[in-house]
Write a protein that holds these residues in place. Sequence first.
Motif, mmCIF file in Angstrom:
data_model
loop_
_atom_site.group_PDB
_atom_site.id
_atom_site.type_symbol
_atom_site.label_atom_id
_atom_site.label_comp_id
_atom_site.label_asym_id
_atom_site.label_seq_id
_atom_site.Cartn_x
_atom_site.Cartn_y
_atom_site.Cartn_z
ATOM 1 N N TYR A 1 69.748 30.706 29.499
ATOM 2 C CA TYR A 1 70.527 31.942 29.500
ATOM 3 C C TYR A 1 71.938 31.657 29.974
ATOM 4 O O TYR A 1 72.141 30.784 30.816
ATOM 5 C CB TYR A 1 69.861 32.975 30.429
ATOM 6 C CG TYR A 1 68.559 33.475 29.895
ATOM 7 C CD1 TYR A 1 68.511 34.429 28.884
ATOM 8 C CD2 TYR A 1 67.351 32.972 30.366
ATOM 9 C CE1 TYR A 1 67.306 34.872 28.372
ATOM 10 C CE2 TYR A 1 66.147 33.407 29.851
ATOM 11 C CZ TYR A 1 66.126 34.357 28.857
ATOM 12 O OH TYR A 1 64.938 34.786 28.338
ATOM 13 N N PRO A 2 72.933 32.400 29.476
ATOM 14 C CA PRO A 2 72.809 33.516 28.529
ATOM 15 C C PRO A 2 72.895 33.101 27.073
ATOM 16 O O PRO A 2 72.938 33.936 26.187
ATOM 17 C CB PRO A 2 74.008 34.388 28.893
ATOM 18 C CG PRO A 2 75.056 33.394 29.290
ATOM 19 C CD PRO A 2 74.321 32.275 29.986
ATOM 20 N N ILE A 3 72.924 31.787 26.820
ATOM 21 C CA ILE A 3 73.148 31.307 25.451
ATOM 22 C C ILE A 3 71.908 31.473 24.580
ATOM 23 O O ILE A 3 71.986 31.915 23.443
ATOM 24 C CB ILE A 3 73.625 29.842 25.480
ATOM 25 C CG1 ILE A 3 75.009 29.783 26.153
ATOM 26 C CG2 ILE A 3 73.680 29.247 24.087
ATOM 27 C CD1 ILE A 3 75.486 28.393 26.471
ATOM 28 N N ARG A 4 70.750 31.110 25.124
ATOM 29 C CA ARG A 4 69.504 31.251 24.373
ATOM 30 C C ARG A 4 68.435 31.839 25.285
ATOM 31 O O ARG A 4 68.461 31.660 26.497
ATOM 32 C CB ARG A 4 69.029 29.903 23.822
ATOM 33 C CG ARG A 4 70.042 29.221 22.937
ATOM 34 C CD ARG A 4 69.448 28.076 22.158
ATOM 35 N NE ARG A 4 68.575 28.556 21.094
ATOM 36 C CZ ARG A 4 68.062 27.765 20.154
ATOM 37 N NH1 ARG A 4 68.326 26.473 20.164
ATOM 38 N NH2 ARG A 4 67.292 28.262 19.213
ATOM 39 N N SER A 5 67.458 32.503 24.669
ATOM 40 C CA SER A 5 66.410 33.178 25.429
ATOM 41 C C SER A 5 65.260 32.220 25.720
ATOM 42 O O SER A 5 64.197 32.283 25.101
ATOM 43 C CB SER A 5 65.916 34.404 24.656
ATOM 44 O OG SER A 5 65.027 35.150 25.436
ATOM 45 N N ILE A 6 65.503 31.311 26.651
ATOM 46 C CA ILE A 6 64.498 30.329 27.067
ATOM 47 C C ILE A 6 64.448 30.301 28.587
ATOM 48 O O ILE A 6 65.472 30.122 29.252
ATOM 49 C CB ILE A 6 64.834 28.919 26.543
ATOM 50 C CG1 ILE A 6 64.834 28.895 25.006
ATOM 51 C CG2 ILE A 6 63.840 27.886 27.079
ATOM 52 C CD1 ILE A 6 65.299 27.580 24.408
ATOM 53 N N LEU A 7 63.259 30.497 29.135
ATOM 54 C CA LEU A 7 63.029 30.458 30.582
ATOM 55 C C LEU A 7 61.715 29.732 30.827
ATOM 56 O O LEU A 7 60.734 29.967 30.112
ATOM 57 C CB LEU A 7 62.961 31.882 31.135
ATOM 58 C CG LEU A 7 62.619 32.039 32.619
ATOM 59 C CD1 LEU A 7 63.712 31.434 33.497
ATOM 60 C CD2 LEU A 7 62.426 33.517 32.965
ATOM 61 N N GLY B 1 80.205 26.170 14.162
ATOM 62 C CA GLY B 1 79.004 25.932 14.954
ATOM 63 C C GLY B 1 79.340 25.651 16.402
ATOM 64 O O GLY B 1 80.318 24.953 16.711
ATOM 65 N N LEU B 2 78.543 26.229 17.303
ATOM 66 C CA LEU B 2 78.735 26.026 18.737
ATOM 67 C C LEU B 2 77.414 26.336 19.448
ATOM 68 O O LEU B 2 76.408 26.666 18.797
ATOM 69 C CB LEU B 2 79.884 26.910 19.259
ATOM 70 C CG LEU B 2 80.079 28.308 18.635
ATOM 71 C CD1 LEU B 2 78.970 29.240 18.978
ATOM 72 C CD2 LEU B 2 81.415 28.883 19.049
ATOM 73 N N LEU B 3 77.393 26.237 20.751
ATOM 74 C CA LEU B 3 76.167 26.443 21.502
ATOM 75 C C LEU B 3 75.612 27.849 21.272
ATOM 76 O O LEU B 3 76.313 28.836 21.441
ATOM 77 C CB LEU B 3 76.423 26.240 23.003
ATOM 78 C CG LEU B 3 76.833 24.826 23.439
ATOM 79 C CD1 LEU B 3 77.226 24.829 24.917
ATOM 80 C CD2 LEU B 3 75.709 23.836 23.191
ATOM 81 N N ILE C 1 83.084 31.104 13.830
ATOM 82 C CA ILE C 1 82.175 30.496 14.807
ATOM 83 C C ILE C 1 82.547 29.021 14.976
ATOM 84 O O ILE C 1 81.716 28.143 15.116
ATOM 85 C CB ILE C 1 80.702 30.701 14.357
ATOM 86 C CG1 ILE C 1 80.442 32.188 14.103
ATOM 87 C CG2 ILE C 1 79.713 30.213 15.401
ATOM 88 C CD1 ILE C 1 79.050 32.511 13.578
ATOM 89 N N PHE C 2 83.829 28.760 14.946
ATOM 90 C CA PHE C 2 84.385 27.411 15.076
ATOM 91 C C PHE C 2 84.805 27.217 16.533
ATOM 92 O O PHE C 2 85.631 27.970 17.051
ATOM 93 C CB PHE C 2 85.593 27.280 14.144
ATOM 94 C CG PHE C 2 86.013 25.868 13.848
ATOM 95 C CD1 PHE C 2 86.496 25.042 14.848
ATOM 96 C CD2 PHE C 2 85.942 25.366 12.564
ATOM 97 C CE1 PHE C 2 86.896 23.748 14.578
ATOM 98 C CE2 PHE C 2 86.346 24.068 12.271
ATOM 99 C CZ PHE C 2 86.818 23.257 13.282
ATOM 100 N N ARG C 3 84.256 26.210 17.187
ATOM 101 C CA ARG C 3 84.457 26.052 18.644
ATOM 102 C C ARG C 3 85.923 25.982 19.048
ATOM 103 O O ARG C 3 86.311 26.518 20.083
ATOM 104 C CB ARG C 3 83.682 24.830 19.154
ATOM 105 C CG ARG C 3 84.156 23.498 18.637
ATOM 106 C CD ARG C 3 83.265 22.341 19.101
ATOM 107 N NE ARG C 3 81.980 22.391 18.410
ATOM 108 C CZ ARG C 3 80.805 22.513 19.038
ATOM 109 N NH1 ARG C 3 80.760 22.620 20.345
ATOM 110 N NH2 ARG C 3 79.693 22.527 18.347
ATOM 111 N N ALA D 1 82.396 25.912 24.260
ATOM 112 C CA ALA D 1 82.314 27.092 23.396
ATOM 113 C C ALA D 1 80.859 27.449 23.106
ATOM 114 O O ALA D 1 80.032 26.583 22.850
ATOM 115 C CB ALA D 1 83.056 26.840 22.088
ATOM 116 N N SER D 2 80.552 28.740 23.148
ATOM 117 C CA SER D 2 79.182 29.190 22.921
ATOM 118 C C SER D 2 79.183 30.554 22.240
ATOM 119 O O SER D 2 80.231 31.159 22.005
ATOM 120 C CB SER D 2 78.426 29.288 24.250
ATOM 121 O OG SER D 2 78.822 30.450 24.971
#
Length: 607
Positions: A245-251, A563-565, A519-521, A531-532
Amino acid sequence: MKKKYLLLAMLALGSIMGMQAQRKRVSPYSPQLTELYNKVDAEQAPRVADKPLIGISLGYGTKNSVNSVYVESVMRNGGVPYLIPVTDDVELLRQIVAELDGIVFTGGEDIAPSYYGAEKHEKLEAVNNERDSYDLTLFKLATDRNVPVLGICRGLQLINVGMGGTLYQDIPSEKPSDVNHRPGLGGKHLAHEVNLVPGSQIHQIWNQSSIKTNSMHHQGIRKLAPGLKVSGWSSDSIPEIVEAYPIRSILAVQFHPEELAKEDALIDKIFKFQVDKAKTYQQAKDIHTRILSVDTHTDTPLWFRGGHSVGLRKNNQVSVQKMEEGKLDAQFLAAFLAQGERDEASSQKAVEKCRELIKGIYADVEKYPEACGIAITEADAWRLKAEGKKAFFIGIENGYGIGKDIKNIRMFKDMGVNYITLCHSWDNDICNSSTNSADKSKGLTAFGRKVVKEMNKQGVLIDLSHASEGTFWDVMKLSKDPVFASHSGVMACCKSDRNLTDDQLRALAKNGGVIQICIFRNYQNEKPEEASIIDVVRHIDHAVKVAGIDHVGIGSDFDGGGGLLGCNGDNDMINITVHLLEMGYTEEAIRKIWGGNFFRILTQVRK
């Protein structure tokens, strides 16, 4: 007349006798079964929102199994548990994951060290090859779709391995300390404290600096995987909680909250958090069934000669499969031309190359008639969506491709081209560029003014991405139709010559046009390596605040440097919708951003 009345009376009597017989009909159900069925019917409301479907990974021995406390934890917090069978059938797992709104990876055996490139340690305990393959396949399928993930004990180790990290195969021998990570006193025993990292997601969930937990493991994270960060530590520096988090929903947690959650409301919050994330993801998927989403710029055709194809899910960022995973309906494929010499011969070669690139787009898309098709209008895209197919539109990046003859604009429109980017990174015969320009204050040439007027006449969208500021203002004065920037950013969020100032955003809105956020970093963050997706939604939000909700969209630049995080391909596009929902954007606003605004001007210009 009397016979008629007699007949009616007989019919009425027959009807009454039939209803009485129906009432007296003997039920085949027992009283207890009747009571149960009546209860089921009585509790059915006219309309109840679907609860999120939470997949639970299973252990595998002689049969599939899981501790019932995982199931109870999901149900208690408002989710519908779905036990995912252990199988090596990838397509079966793919179809299952496509229906899930969240997933929990459960505890269990050690993970085979071959999956993280290590030799077997003498203290390695039992591994299960079938389960390792199943779990890692399941994890890839889930993260490809951005399904919210919760990992527990082995689940934490699995997530770390699945994202490229490594493990201690036996903590006591490889990282000895006075902390006993496996005291053997059962799931209710609180073994040691976990210190939470301030500002982390788990710190926000529990709102305290540390928590005492159970512990039943002898393996742990050695090298943290890229994309993860530690948000909870044991005192001997073993990661106990990791998240994306907060980039991806993984815990993921190294302990077993499911054993404590029923009696401990604080611990139970971790399951409530997972179900809530699943609800948002479910809502995002649901919205995408009703809207038409489009990405207005990719450079994918550049890769066709290298063996890529829109029907192959390879390393490229754009494919039909990835569009399906990210719930993206339509994609612009750009015929890109690098700026070359501007003499007559070179310019004519550029025209021919542009024609060949467009033919190549048709040829590639036509390989997969059951999965996708070429679209020219918004109606085409809706038709393809109704048929369960993806839509591919065509644009030209760099007006160098029209050569020195404005008649080529009509020719390319007849080939299905909907927009032309006036220039790329260098000045050309049409205008000055925002990047390698002799003078960025200068704009349209005399030929460029003819091009703008002809594009208006032919109903071809003018794309101002890559154009100098001088070009931008010249076009604003000259164009009678709305214009757009197919893949740009916001200067206020990131200082780049490719981004638009607030004054330009307001002018674009006044013109009726749209900025499609890139969506270019390099255009999203002045520290590109950081960049995310958070930057992407920040640019979107700023553009909405300045230009208005009717003038913002999305154009990725995938397969051309984009593309970015958190957003590195079509499959990640659903992640943008999730973040917009979390920021409070309504479905109607999201509809406009994902295509409503762009298709409005496309339809207007084509008229």
